[in-house]
Design a protein around this motif. Structure first.
Motif, mmCIF file in Angstrom:
data_model
loop_
_atom_site.group_PDB
_atom_site.id
_atom_site.type_symbol
_atom_site.label_atom_id
_atom_site.label_comp_id
_atom_site.label_asym_id
_atom_site.label_seq_id
_atom_site.Cartn_x
_atom_site.Cartn_y
_atom_site.Cartn_z
ATOM 1 N N PHE A 233 0.845 -1.199 0.000
ATOM 2 C CA PHE A 233 0.000 0.000 0.000
ATOM 3 C C PHE A 233 0.880 1.249 0.000
ATOM 4 N N ILE A 237 1.183 4.439 -2.747
ATOM 5 C CA ILE A 237 1.126 5.859 -2.381
ATOM 6 C C ILE A 237 2.407 6.577 -2.829
ATOM 7 N N LEU A 238 3.561 5.984 -2.516
ATOM 8 C CA LEU A 238 4.838 6.670 -2.773
ATOM 9 C C LEU A 238 5.189 6.698 -4.260
ATOM 10 N N TRP A 240 3.008 6.423 -6.869
ATOM 11 C CA TRP A 240 1.693 6.460 -7.509
ATOM 12 C C TRP A 240 1.775 6.567 -9.037
ATOM 13 N N PRO A 241 2.622 7.456 -9.610
ATOM 14 C CA PRO A 241 2.662 7.546 -11.073
ATOM 15 C C PRO A 241 3.051 6.230 -11.749
ATOM 16 N N ARG A 244 -0.223 3.486 -10.771
ATOM 17 C CA ARG A 244 -1.643 3.832 -10.937
ATOM 18 C C ARG A 244 -2.369 2.997 -11.986
ATOM 19 N N ARG A 245 -1.690 2.728 -13.122
ATOM 20 C CA ARG A 245 -2.396 1.994 -14.182
ATOM 21 C C ARG A 245 -2.760 0.579 -13.692
ATOM 22 N N THR A 248 -5.592 0.743 -10.817
ATOM 23 C CA THR A 248 -6.963 1.052 -11.268
ATOM 24 C C THR A 248 -7.497 -0.064 -12.161
ATOM 25 N N MET A 249 -6.636 -0.612 -13.037
ATOM 26 C CA MET A 249 -7.122 -1.668 -13.923
ATOM 27 C C MET A 249 -7.455 -2.939 -13.143
ATOM 28 N N LEU A 251 -8.709 -2.911 -10.149
ATOM 29 C CA LEU A 251 -10.011 -2.656 -9.528
ATOM 30 C C LEU A 251 -11.142 -2.784 -10.550
ATOM 31 N N TYR A 252 -10.903 -2.271 -11.774
ATOM 32 C CA TYR A 252 -11.922 -2.442 -12.826
ATOM 33 C C TYR A 252 -12.125 -3.920 -13.144
ATOM 34 N N LEU A 254 -11.736 -6.371 -11.108
ATOM 35 C CA LEU A 254 -12.526 -6.910 -9.996
ATOM 36 C C LEU A 254 -14.011 -6.630 -10.230
ATOM 37 N N PRO B 5 10.865 9.607 -0.779
ATOM 38 C CA PRO B 5 10.203 9.365 -2.059
ATOM 39 C C PRO B 5 8.737 9.761 -1.980
ATOM 40 N N GLY B 6 8.246 10.459 -2.984
ATOM 41 C CA GLY B 6 6.841 10.826 -3.018
ATOM 42 C C GLY B 6 6.562 12.187 -2.416
ATOM 43 N N GLU B 22 -2.933 13.795 -13.710
ATOM 44 C CA GLU B 22 -3.124 13.317 -12.336
ATOM 45 C C GLU B 22 -4.593 13.192 -11.996
ATOM 46 N N TRP B 25 -6.213 10.140 -13.471
ATOM 47 C CA TRP B 25 -5.982 8.873 -12.786
ATOM 48 C C TRP B 25 -6.695 8.808 -11.443
ATOM 49 N N ARG B 28 -10.236 8.065 -12.195
ATOM 50 C CA ARG B 28 -10.352 6.659 -12.589
ATOM 51 C C ARG B 28 -10.231 5.747 -11.373
ATOM 52 N N LEU B 29 -9.340 6.095 -10.458
ATOM 53 C CA LEU B 29 -9.178 5.281 -9.239
ATOM 54 C C LEU B 29 -10.483 5.249 -8.448
ATOM 55 N N SER B 32 -13.120 3.326 -10.292
ATOM 56 C CA SER B 32 -12.940 1.866 -10.241
ATOM 57 C C SER B 32 -13.343 1.321 -8.875
ATOM 58 N N MET B 33 -13.029 2.081 -7.817
ATOM 59 C CA MET B 33 -13.422 1.627 -6.474
ATOM 60 C C MET B 33 -14.936 1.625 -6.326
ATOM 61 N N ALA B 36 -16.345 -1.349 -8.300
ATOM 62 C CA ALA B 36 -16.152 -2.624 -7.602
ATOM 63 C C ALA B 36 -17.090 -2.716 -6.393
#
Lengths: 268, 124
Positions: A233, A237-238, A240-241, A244-245, A248-249, A251-252, A254, B5-6, B22, B25, B28-29, B32-33, B36
């Motif tokens: 997790f 977060i750290l 993310w770029p 992310r793909r 999210t994919m 989750l879709y 799922l 980082p981040g 950004e 995405w 989209r996140l 998607s949640m 689901a």
């Protein structure tokens, strides 16, 4: 297939809702632990009413362990009650006989520490926030309440006639969802390895810890099962770029998987 | 800045393209949640109003994520954050804290970006 998810859901809800109602506990030497009501307590005896209504009197030296039920204030209906200022704070000393807040932050500071007020304020804030989130109940009661309302919703369901086309579409979606879940799982693993070898190891530990945690069991098992998940997790977060793909994919995917399950369930 | 980082990504002001990417995405996140969550609710409890609300929200957010217009994105972010805040205040879903933080963060970023665009502040 139609009844399987409903049965599973009902079983889950039943297990949640049927957790025993809490009452007083007493553990007497030679008789074992019992659930009931502590009727009267004196300096050297305790009167205890068991589940069948019989009242026993025990000497203090017969009793291994005793716990009184926590009496809670009635849950408030309005979120605005947060601002009414009636609640007790966690920083204040609990009244004699009242059970202490289970999740309160323990004091690590000496009594005369100058940081004491800050610690008390932090504890009070934490308690107010938890009370707000869980409607003044503890987390188990909150889950049971949610389970009961879900159970109420899931009671009225109607059966539909069998439909082969719907079942086929459901199977296709189910399979596609599973395949894409695996594909994007691998994509996430690849991006973790690309970000750093250790991140990739963390991902692989997710699979390993599933077995390790069961072999170890207990708190150590819980620790080893949670650490790789928490680190994954943290990776999302750290980095993310990068992640992310895949996330999210997944989750879709799922959602597609469960949509297929829904179609299959509706077809039967 | 300390090299965590981040953290650099967290505090920087995005350019227009980065902001669009950004927010695409993030929408989209969230979509998607919601999708689901919606299908699982349908499975457990049938086509109930909360399940339909989740699925509708997922569809709207997915649709909006493809529109690369500043105010549309801003509206989607602000609207979604308002929904999360309302949900947090009424249903008290603890996971809402996380989503509220993301929403507020992006609203902040978008307001910052609009100031930069209009030249009201100096950005480094």
């Amino acid at each position: 297939m139609r009844t399987l998810p409903r049965t599973a859901a009902a079983l889950f809800l039943f297990l949640l809702a049927a957790a025993p109602a809490r009452a007083d506990w007493i553990d007497v030497k030679g008789e074992g632990a019992m659930n009931g009501d502590i009727v009267e307590e004196t300096a050297d005896t305790v009167k205890f009413k068991d589940g069948e209504g019989r009242v026993h009197e025990y000497r203090r030296d017969q009793i291994n362990f005793m716990e009184k039920e926590k009496k809670k204030p009635k849950a408030s209906a309005s979120p605005m009650s947060l601002f009414s200022g009636k609640k007790e704070t966690a920083g204040a000393a609990p009244a004699a006989g009242a059970a202490a807040d289970k999740f309160a932050i323990r004091s690590f500071l000496p009594e005369d520490s100058p940081l004491k007020p800050a610690e008390e304020a932090l504890a009070a804030g934490g308690k107010t926030f938890r009370d707000y989130l869980y409607y003044d109940a503890d987390f188990v009661e909150y889950l049971q309440r949610s389970a009961r309302s879900l159970e109420k919703i899931s009671k009225d369901k109607t059966f539909k006639p069998s439909n082969l086309g719907l079942a086929l579409a459901g199977l296709v979606l189910l399979l596609a969802g599973m395949v894409f879940l695996v594909i994007y799982g691998f994509k996430l693993m690849m991006s973790m390895f690309e970000a750093g070898f250790l991140w990739g190891v963390v991902f692989l530990c997710n699979a390993g810890s599933a077995y390790l945690s069961r072999m170890l069991g207990g708190p150590f098992g819980l620790f080893f099962s949670v650490v790789p998940q928490a680190l994954s997790f943290a990776f999302v977060i750290l980095h993310w770029p990068v992640a992310r793909r895949a996330v999210t994919m997944q989750l879709y995917s799922l959602a597609v998987f469960f949509a297929g399950w829904n179609l299959l369930a509706m077809s039967m | 800045m300390i090299a965590i980082p981040g953290l650099g990504w967290l505090f920087r002001i995005f350019t227009r393209d980065e902001l669009m990417e950004e927010s695409f995405w993030i929408l989209r996140l969230v979509s998607s949640m919601a999708a689901a969550g919606g299908v699982v609710q349908v499975l457990v409890a049938g086509f109930t109003p909360p399940a339909l609300a989740y699925l509708g929200l997922a569809a709207i957010l997915l649709g909006v994520s493809f529109i690369r217009l500043y105010w549309v994105r801003f509206g989607a972010m602000a609207g979604w954050t308002a929904v999360v805040a309302f949900d947090l205040a009424t249903r008290r879903n603890p996971f809402g804290c996380f989503f509220l933080a993301i929403g507020l963060y992006f609203i902040y970023k978008m307001l910052k970006y609009s100031q930069m665009y209009e030249g009201r502040t100096v950005m480094k």
